[in-house]
Design an enzyme around this catalytic site. Structure first.
Site, short mmCIF file in Angstrom:
data_model
loop_
_atom_site.label_atom_id
_atom_site.label_comp_id
_atom_site.label_asym_id
_atom_site.label_seq_id
_atom_site.Cartn_x
_atom_site.Cartn_y
_atom_site.Cartn_z
N HIS A 72 27.67 17.34 -7.10
CA HIS A 72 26.64 17.28 -8.13
C HIS A 72 26.80 18.42 -9.14
O HIS A 72 26.63 18.22 -10.35
CB HIS A 72 25.26 17.36 -7.49
CG HIS A 72 25.01 16.32 -6.45
ND1 HIS A 72 23.90 16.32 -5.62
CD2 HIS A 72 25.73 15.21 -6.11
CE1 HIS A 72 23.96 15.27 -4.81
NE2 HIS A 72 25.06 14.60 -5.08
N TYR A 96 15.68 15.20 5.30
CA TYR A 96 14.58 16.13 5.53
C TYR A 96 13.49 15.48 6.38
O TYR A 96 12.84 16.14 7.20
CB TYR A 96 14.00 16.61 4.21
CG TYR A 96 15.01 17.25 3.29
CD1 TYR A 96 15.99 18.12 3.77
CD2 TYR A 96 15.02 16.97 1.92
CE1 TYR A 96 16.93 18.69 2.94
CE2 TYR A 96 15.96 17.54 1.08
CZ TYR A 96 16.91 18.39 1.59
OH TYR A 96 17.84 18.95 0.75
N GLU A 131 20.71 12.00 -3.43
CA GLU A 131 19.46 12.76 -3.42
C GLU A 131 18.42 12.05 -2.56
O GLU A 131 17.67 12.68 -1.81
CB GLU A 131 18.92 12.97 -4.83
CG GLU A 131 19.89 13.58 -5.84
CD GLU A 131 20.28 15.02 -5.55
OE1 GLU A 131 19.96 15.54 -4.47
OE2 GLU A 131 20.93 15.64 -6.42
#
Length: 341
Positions: free
Chosen positions: A222, A127, A120
């Site tokens: 996940h 990003y 994560e």
């Protein structure tokens, strides 16, 4: 109430067959030659094999596409979709480390929760690469979770479920967080990914789509992690799955579909070719049905997949190559799907 596990517990005599997903009494030593939840260790090895590096995705053409190739509506949609993903991965990193893992008492599951938290965080870096590559005003995208009322309202919905566990740690609130993870990872993320694939389908922002493909491959693992925890708990602690809790979970999924459908309309504004309101809603309903069925709950909508090309676009099945000889687009050592678990 449930208690956080001890960091070091030398007085524990818990054997491998006595391990529990939560509520156990582990030594907190990672004795990985003794495994109770074999699916967890298998998943750990897959996650390691899927390692990748965001800086190696070429974003050069995306900068030109964003500046000269996207319509104003596509730029707005891109920024909003990216802002959504930034918030969710930030939330997940903190949720896994501070909110979930402290109560999980199986070492092999602790292992993959830590790996997921790393992934994560890696997505957050991804990003950042995307934002810095294409945007003239990076702060605007990063502040959107705070300034965009629609995004803030959407984010608050799942965040409130996570917050309930942090202030009231019980077996039920932890289980609800596991279901909330299926919503976040399996509906919200997938809906956001579809926007980038839609742009790429028209030949735009291909670097961004490639980055999303790697992120989505991580999200499959996940989803499997929390799906398997829920299904294992059904056997281990069936008393938790009361009618009231299941009714609450079903309502969580209904509300998630409503919220995400409205968000899809908001980011596309009816101006993105291939993403009508009807298609967006049907796809989100299809995602909800799929996630519910994987944890043994009935489908709510019996929706059909309206964008099967998205699955083909995100697949790594044809991307196998030697890891050390391939570039980042070929790092996949193999594929994974839900039927493997």
């Amino acid at each position: 109430m449930i208690n956080r596990k001890k960091i070091y517990n030398p007085n524990s005599q818990e054997g491998v067959n006595e391990r529990r997903i939560f509520g156990g009494n582990p030594t907190s030593i990672f004795e990985l030659n003794k495994i109770k939840y074999q699916w967890a260790y298998n998943l750990w090895k897959i996650m390691l094999a899927n390692s990748w590096f965001p800086e190696e995705v070429n974003m050069t053409q995306d900068k030109r596409d964003y500046s000269d190739g996207l319509t104003p509506e596509e730029k707005v949609g891109y920024d909003r979709a990216l802002a959504q993903l930034i918030f969710m991965d930030s939330l997940q990193t903190n949720n896994l480390i501070d909110n979930v893992n402290p109560y999980v008492t199986s070492p092999e599951i602790n292992l993959i929760l830590v790996r997921q938290a790393f992934e994560e965080a890696l997505h957050s870096q991804s990003y950042a690469v995307m934002v810095e590559s294409i945007s003239a005003n990076t702060d605007e995208i990063y502040e959107m979770w705070r300034t965009d009322i629609q995004l803030k309202s959407k984010n608050n919905y799942i965040a409130n479920v996570y917050e309930e566990l942090s202030v009231n740690p019980t077996e039920s609130t932890l289980l609800k967080v596991m279901f909330a993870n299926q919503i976040l990872e399996g509906i919200y993320f997938y809906s956001g990914f579809a926007f980038f694939y839609t742009l790429a389908r028209s030949g735009k922002m291909l670097g961004s789509a490639q980055m999303i493909r790697f992120i989505q491959r991580d999200e499959v693992t996940h989803l499997l992690l929390f799906q398997n925890m829920i299904n294992s708990l059904k056997k281990e602690s069936p008393h938790l799955f009361t009618k009231d809790l299941i009714d609450e979970v079903i309502e969580m999924f209904r509300e998630a579909v409503r919220v995400e459908s409205a968000w899809g309309d908001y980011i596309t504004q009816g101006q993105i070719l291939g993403l009508t309101s009807e298609i967006i809603q049907e796809y989100i309903r299809y995602l909800a049905d799929s996630r519910l069925k994987r944890v043994g709950l009935p489908a709510l909508y019996n929706a059909r997949h309206p964008m099967k090309w998205v699955d083909a676009f995100s697949s790594f099945n044809e991307q196998k190559t030697n890891f050390f000889e391939g570039n980042v687009t070929n790092y996949a050592k193999g594929s994974i799907n839900f039927d493997d678990f």
